[in-house]
Design a protein around this motif. Structure first.
Motif, mmCIF file in Angstrom:
data_model
loop_
_atom_site.group_PDB
_atom_site.id
_atom_site.type_symbol
_atom_site.label_atom_id
_atom_site.label_comp_id
_atom_site.label_asym_id
_atom_site.label_seq_id
_atom_site.Cartn_x
_atom_site.Cartn_y
_atom_site.Cartn_z
ATOM 1 N N ASP A 71 0.833 -1.172 -0.300
ATOM 2 C CA ASP A 71 0.649 0.165 -0.152
ATOM 3 C C ASP A 71 1.018 1.045 0.050
ATOM 4 O O ASP A 71 2.042 1.380 0.253
ATOM 5 C CB ASP A 71 -0.952 -0.012 1.442
ATOM 6 N N GLY A 72 -0.110 2.123 -0.702
ATOM 7 C CA GLY A 72 1.355 4.138 -0.644
ATOM 8 C C GLY A 72 2.101 3.749 -1.723
ATOM 9 O O GLY A 72 1.981 2.516 -2.336
ATOM 10 N N SER A 73 3.021 4.908 -1.642
ATOM 11 C CA SER A 73 3.472 5.400 -2.871
ATOM 12 C C SER A 73 5.366 4.103 -2.600
ATOM 13 O O SER A 73 5.638 3.824 -1.487
ATOM 14 C CB SER A 73 3.998 6.724 -3.183
ATOM 15 N N PRO A 74 5.508 3.910 -3.628
ATOM 16 C CA PRO A 74 7.070 2.860 -3.757
ATOM 17 C C PRO A 74 7.692 3.646 -2.556
ATOM 18 O O PRO A 74 8.683 3.071 -2.012
ATOM 19 C CB PRO A 74 6.812 2.386 -4.979
ATOM 20 N N GLU A 83 17.297 6.735 -5.780
ATOM 21 C CA GLU A 83 16.582 5.359 -6.768
ATOM 22 C C GLU A 83 16.995 4.963 -8.002
ATOM 23 O O GLU A 83 17.353 6.033 -8.155
ATOM 24 C CB GLU A 83 14.743 6.593 -6.786
ATOM 25 N N TYR A 111 7.083 3.650 0.645
ATOM 26 C CA TYR A 111 8.085 2.110 1.033
ATOM 27 C C TYR A 111 9.072 1.938 1.234
ATOM 28 O O TYR A 111 9.846 1.614 2.445
ATOM 29 C CB TYR A 111 7.684 1.153 -0.072
#
Length: 450
Positions: free
Chosen positions: A274-277, A323, A280
């Motif tokens: 759940d949620g944005s990567p 990222e 996380y």
């Protein structure tokens, strides 16, 4: 003939290379340093310097300074990377028989800040002209076949084992020096040494061997890496290829910069959460005491070793999340103003001699970690995790750590390397999975699915 190095640097029409530096990656024997469509490529080989042992950096530094001391340099561009440039790759270990090298090409093409140039290098007495430089660019881009000498350069000499771990239509993988089970045992043994108080951090590497029946296309590998990993530095030196996210040292004038990485999270772990990567990654990576401890060791190692050469230094108070397509990293950038020591600013190679190996690729304390690496890995890393990059006559240069890479051992064989930082909380299965995440850039570039 003359023994004096002579060079001429002229501007190129950047519009004719709309694809940026990767558009010049047309030969398997090209020398390469590229990031975000900028950087340097080298063609041919005018001369080289080889060294082994603990003094390899200083010996290379002396050779380079002697070479350029009497050089006749004509430079109509005057940017970092113009004039004489050597590309280099150095063995990780001072005990390795792998030959470290500086290579002086016959031609260098560079792109930086929207400007492009070419430098022709020679020991001949023949006149150097702008027309001659442009003709040399055309010759190297369109004429002749690659000599293929880089294919076996830097190879470890260890053949693949018979135990196959993955396969597809493009090729197959075999275990390298250790099986997965044996490597996980090495991790467990390393953790026990850490718990016994013998060291604080250990970096353990492993290798796998890719066999490609249709042959290795080194230029295509470099193009794939440059396109997919734009935030990394794509490198190619004498059969060593890869895309590193870690800058050991970059020198421009009196300013030195480094990017330190330690702490890794596979982006595949975020699938289905759940949620944005990125949220996380921040929660799992930046919020992990184990990952932050590993990162602190790495940043402290570099700043401590760089301090004697600096009159001012700053770094991020908190690491940031880097990222990449395959993983997230905890990262910190360090910037230093180099000190004038006895009338001289330290050279790139003198800094490398002081900085390498950092805790990010070896461990801490360095001597204890180095000895344990040799005991547990059963592997000569060769150039893996060693410095790779370039330097020019003005003292500028960029030297990454040869990570996310491989050695092309022959026309059909590539040896891939990956490593992990081991601390007290490390779990062997998780560290093994991390190595596969780090193999992913090279596997993708080779067209091998796993």
């Amino acid at each position: 003939m003359t023994s004096t190095l002579r060079t001429l640097t002229v501007p190129l029409d950047v519009e004719s290379s709309s694809g940026g530096l990767p558009s010049f990656l047309v030969r398997d024997d090209v020398l390469c340093w590229s990031r975000r469509e900028a950087g340097l490529v080298g063609f041919g080989e005018l001369t080289r310097f080889n060294a082994t042992g603990p003094e390899r950096f200083l010996e290379a530094d002396i050779w380079w300074r002697h070479l350029i001391l009497e050089a006749e340099i004509t430079d109509y561009v005057e940017l970092p990377g113009t004039g004489p440039v050597a590309f280099g790759s150095f063995a990780f270990s001072k005990t390795s028989p792998h030959i470290s090298r500086l290579i002086l090409p016959e031609l260098v093409v560079g792109i930086r800040d929207g400007r492009a140039w070419a430098t022709q290098l020679t020991f001949d007495d023949a006149p150097l002209t702008e027309a001659g430089v442009l003709a040399a660019v055309d010759h190297w881009l369109t004429g002749g076949e690659p000599n293929g000498e880089d294919s076996a350069a830097g190879g470890s000499g260890v053949g693949p084992s018979a135990e196959t771990v993955a396969a597809d239509g493009a090729g197959h993988l075999s275990h390298g020096s250790l099986s997965e089970a044996a490597w996980m045992q090495a991790v467990a043994d390393g953790v026990e040494e850490i718990r016994a108080g013998k060291l604080e951090k250990l970096v353990l590497a492993r290798d796998v061997v890719a066999t490609l029946p249709e042959g290795v296309n080194a230029a295509e590998v470099l193009r794939q890496l440059a396109a997919r990993y734009r935030e990394c530095w794509t490198y190619g030196v004498d059969g060593l290829v890869g895309a590193t996210p870690e800058m050991l040292i970059q020198v421009e004038g009196r300013t030195a910069q480094a990017r330190v990485l330690a702490g890794t999270l596979d982006r595949r772990d975020a699938e289905g959460v759940d949620g944005s990567p990125m949220a996380y990654a921040e929660r799992v990576l930046a919020g992990s005491d184990k990952q932050r401890h590993e990162h602190e060791i790495a940043i402290d190692s570099l700043t401590r070793q760089l301090a004697p050469f600096s009159e001012a230094m700053n770094s991020h108070s908190e690491p940031f999340i880097l990222e990449l397509p395959n993983v997230w990293h905890l990262a910190s950038d360090v910037k230093a103003e180099l000190a004038d020591i006895e009338g001289h600013v330290p050279t790139c190679l003198a800094l490398i001699n002081a900085l390498h190996p950092t805790a990010a690729v070896c461990g801490t304390p360095t001597l204890v970690a180095g000895a344990l690496i040799r005991k547990l890995e059963h592997l000569d890393r060769g150039p893996y995790a060693g410095p790779v990059g370039w330097l020019d006559a003005a003292g500028n240069g960029e030297w990454g750590i040869a990570l996310r890479g491989a050695v092309i051992e022959d026309a059909n064989t590539v040896r891939l390397f990956a490593g992990c930082g081991i601390v007290e909380g490390s779990q062997p299965e998780a560290e093994l999975a991390e190595t596969w995440a780090k193999f992913r850039p090279m596997l993708e570039a080779l067209g091998i699915r796993r």
